[in-house]
Motif scaffolding. Structure first.
Motif, PDB file in Angstrom:
ATOM      1  N   GLN A   4       0.822  -1.209   0.000  1.00 56.35           N
ATOM      2  CA  GLN A   4       0.000   0.000   0.000  1.00 56.35           C
ATOM      3  C   GLN A   4       0.858   1.261   0.000  1.00 56.35           C
ATOM      4  N   SER A  39      -8.698   1.655  -8.415  1.00 55.03           N
ATOM      5  CA  SER A  39      -9.688   2.397  -7.628  1.00 55.03           C
ATOM      6  C   SER A  39      -9.396   3.891  -7.617  1.00 55.03           C
ATOM      7  N   GLU A  58      -6.299  -1.892  -6.270  1.00 57.65           N
ATOM      8  CA  GLU A  58      -6.132  -0.654  -5.503  1.00 57.65           C
ATOM      9  C   GLU A  58      -5.757   0.512  -6.415  1.00 57.65           C
TER      10      GLU A  58
END
Length: 257
Positions: free
Chosen positions: A25, A55, A52
């Protein structure tokens, strides 16, 4: 490419070793994907970080050498394009604003071939953001496995981890520059990583280091893994938790025009 000989268990990867994508992340934050950008996830695994990135509004494509990983990624994220590809020899027929790679490039040899392919797929000025194992990553785990093999009468020296490539800062930044990149940020750091469960170290070795026991009978492999685990117990099992001695190399670079 050495990774061809490794059979990945996609279910075990997600269930037991999801820390790989959890730690990724921060790398997504460094990538800072913007809406409308085209981004390639090189070594996408089961697609968690590709999702991710998507998104944030980017158009993402993911590639990985493992059919099992790609199958799981397609099932989990049908709106993203995933395909099987070898990072040392791929041609997608298009370019990207950025290439992202988390916890993959330490499996890829020769590294020069992978960097050449990545460079080719970037637009001029496009960015390359990566994290991989750095110099002496999991060195104590490797040493414990080698000692267990030696103690059991196997030739440990012949089994040294040729698939793993853990370069120093100097080695990898030089490779990047030789392939036409300008290095903008480098971070080499220790990251002790907690493994899940009382069998966490054994599961880690089964997931990532099983190829070191190639050609050895299955029952003997289990004994060798346990022998390595016991060698690690005094230093890597603390307060009821197993820890891996990770050292990471994180880099941001751009393709020179």
């Amino acid at each position: 490419m050495q990774e061809e000989t490794i059979s990945w268990n996609a279910r075990l990867y997600d269930e037991q070793h999801h820390f790989v994508s959890d730690f990724g992340q921060d790398l997504v934050a460094l990538l800072a994907p913007a809406a409308g950008e085209k981004i390639l996830d090189a070594g996408c695994g089961t697609g968690t970080l590709a999702s991710e990135i998507a998104s944030r509004g980017a158009t993402v494509s993911g590639i990985d050498l493992s059919p099992a990983m790609i199958e799981k990624a397609k099932a989990a994220y049908p709106g993203i394009s995933f395909q099987v590809a070898d990072l040392t020899d791929f041609d997608l027929g298009r370019t990207f604003d950025a290439v992202f790679s988390n916890a993959t490039l330490h499996w890829v040899r020769p590294p020069e071939a992978a960097l050449l392919c990545i460079h080719k797929h970037l637009v001029p000025g496009g960015r390359f953001v990566l994290e991989m194992g750095g110099y002496r990553n999991v060195a104590h785990i490797i040493e414990a496995i080698m000692h267990a093999l030696d103690d059991a009468g196997y030739s440990a020296e012949a089994r040294r981890p040729g698939s793993w490539y853990f370069p120093s800062v100097a080695q990898y930044t030089l490779l990047l520059e030789q392939q036409g990149f300008e290095v903008q940020l480098v971070h080499y750091f220790e990251r002790p990583t907690r493994l899940n469960g009382l069998d966490g170290m054994a599961k880690w070795i089964e997931m990532f280091g099983l190829y070191l026991f190639e050609g050895i009978d299955g029952a003997a492999v289990e004994e060798l893994i346990q022998a390595a685990v016991e060698k690690l117990r005094p230093t890597h099992f603390k307060d009821g938790q197993w820890w891996a001695d990770y050292r990471r190399l994180r880099i941001k670079a751009k393709k020179l025009a």
